[in-house]
Enzyme design. Structure first.
Site, PDB file in Angstrom:
ATOM      1  N   SER A 266      29.889  29.820  40.747  1.00  0.00           N
ATOM      2  CA  SER A 266      30.874  28.939  41.395  1.00  0.00           C
ATOM      3  C   SER A 266      32.038  29.762  41.958  1.00  0.00           C
ATOM      4  CB  SER A 266      31.383  27.864  40.432  1.00  0.00           C
ATOM      5  OG  SER A 266      32.237  28.420  39.470  1.00  0.00           O
TER       6      SER A 266
ATOM      7  N   MET B 122      28.103  39.896  33.665  1.00  0.00           N
ATOM      8  CA  MET B 122      28.009  40.057  32.213  1.00  0.00           C
ATOM      9  C   MET B 122      27.730  41.486  31.730  1.00  0.00           C
ATOM     10  SD  MET B 122      28.776  37.136  31.201  1.00  0.00           S
ATOM     11  CE  MET B 122      28.314  36.991  29.485  1.00  0.00           C
TER      12      MET B 122
ATOM     13  N   ILE C 228      29.141  45.415  31.249  1.00  0.00           N
ATOM     14  CA  ILE C 228      30.412  46.145  31.181  1.00  0.00           C
ATOM     15  C   ILE C 228      30.237  47.472  31.914  1.00  0.00           C
ATOM     16  CG2 ILE C 228      32.109  47.194  29.639  1.00  0.00           C
ATOM     17  CD1 ILE C 228      31.268  45.049  27.553  1.00  0.00           C
ATOM     18  N   LEU C 229      30.966  47.605  33.002  1.00  0.00           N
ATOM     19  CA  LEU C 229      30.816  48.816  33.830  1.00  0.00           C
ATOM     20  C   LEU C 229      31.368  50.038  33.102  1.00  0.00           C
ATOM     21  CD1 LEU C 229      31.945  47.093  37.130  1.00  0.00           C
ATOM     22  CD2 LEU C 229      29.618  47.901  36.627  1.00  0.00           C
TER      23      LEU C 229
ATOM     24  N   HIS D  24      38.979  35.958  34.404  1.00  0.00           N
ATOM     25  CA  HIS D  24      38.705  35.734  32.983  1.00  0.00           C
ATOM     26  C   HIS D  24      39.251  34.357  32.567  1.00  0.00           C
ATOM     27  CE1 HIS D  24      37.752  36.938  28.897  1.00  0.00           C
ATOM     28  NE2 HIS D  24      38.887  36.355  28.539  1.00  0.00           N
TER      29      HIS D  24
ATOM     30  N   ASP E  47      38.560  43.639  29.496  1.00  0.00           N
ATOM     31  CA  ASP E  47      39.570  42.588  29.721  1.00  0.00           C
ATOM     32  C   ASP E  47      40.998  43.065  29.450  1.00  0.00           C
ATOM     33  OD1 ASP E  47      37.526  40.833  30.409  1.00  0.00           O
ATOM     34  OD2 ASP E  47      37.268  40.137  28.348  1.00  0.00           O
TER      35      ASP E  47
ATOM     36  N   GLU F 106      40.441  28.612  38.317  1.00  0.00           N
ATOM     37  CA  GLU F 106      39.994  29.986  38.605  1.00  0.00           C
ATOM     38  C   GLU F 106      39.811  30.161  40.105  1.00  0.00           C
ATOM     39  OE1 GLU F 106      36.545  31.384  36.423  1.00  0.00           O
ATOM     40  OE2 GLU F 106      37.225  30.435  34.587  1.00  0.00           O
TER      41      GLU F 106
END
Ligand code: GRF
Length: 192
Positions: free
Chosen positions: A21, A95, A97-98, A114, A150, A179
């Protein structure tokens, strides 16, 4: 962040894993006059991401990297981003984590949405935790992506009331709506 010059929009990739979305919202935004970005590429770590339909719907290139071999997936993504001259990355429900190295390569050019008022509730299941703790407010945050999950610099936040009637589903919907607005506002803020 470099300022916008003339009418040229910054080539952007959106990374997703799910419903998309936020991706849809960003694509629509990017087509507007006020948008400093142009969505040029959609990356997902799974072909099951529902949001991939927007790639076809809006005729945007999509690529799937399954991250089974993390290093080589990241390497291939970097090659692709360079090839397409992508200068900005929006994470939207991505989803994976780089790695530190990846983030360093795009330092200050990756942002994320977030669903909480960071630094409160890093990680997953933010709405469940907020309801369980009987919080009166929750919110959403747009922040730069840093190596620690985060924890990057906050760009913008929106506070949202939790009412007695709220459950996880209603709160998810309520927060998602905000968001979408916040993501647009944060991008405009970054580029102006
Ligand atoms: C959003 O709540 C976002 O904040 C979180 O994952 C969710 C993704 O939703 N990181 P969608 O796929 O954009 O609909």
């Amino acid at each position: 962040m470099e300022k916008l010059t003339g009418l040229k929009k910054t080539k952007t990739a959106v990374f997703i894993s799910g419903t998309g979305s936020n991706l849809k919202n960003l694509i629509k935004f990017s087509k507007s006059k006020e948008s400093p970005i142009l969505i040029d590429l959609i990356i997902s770590n799974t072909r099951l991401a529902k949001g991939l339909i927007y790639a076809d719907q809006f005729n945007i290139e999509k690529k799937i990297f399954n991250f089974q071999n993390f290093k080589s997936s990241e390497k291939n993504i970097i090659t692709l981003l360079k090839k397409r001259k992508i200068k900005f990355i929006c994470l939207a429900g991505f989803m994976k984590i780089l790695s530190k190295d990846f983030i360093k390569k795009f330092d200050g050019k990756i942002i994320n949405v977030h669903p909480s008022l960071l630094p409160k509730y890093k990680g997953l299941n933010t709405h469940t935790r907020a309801i369980k703790n009987k919080d009166k407010f929750t919110g959403c945050t747009i922040h730069y992506v840093a190596a620690k999950l985060d924890s990057g610099k906050i760009i913008m936040q929106k506070k949202i009331k939790i009412t007695i009637k709220d459950n996880i589903k209603s709160l998810t919907q309520k927060v998602l709506k905000e968001e979408h607005k916040l993501y647009r506002a944060a991008i405009i803020k970054i580029f102006t």
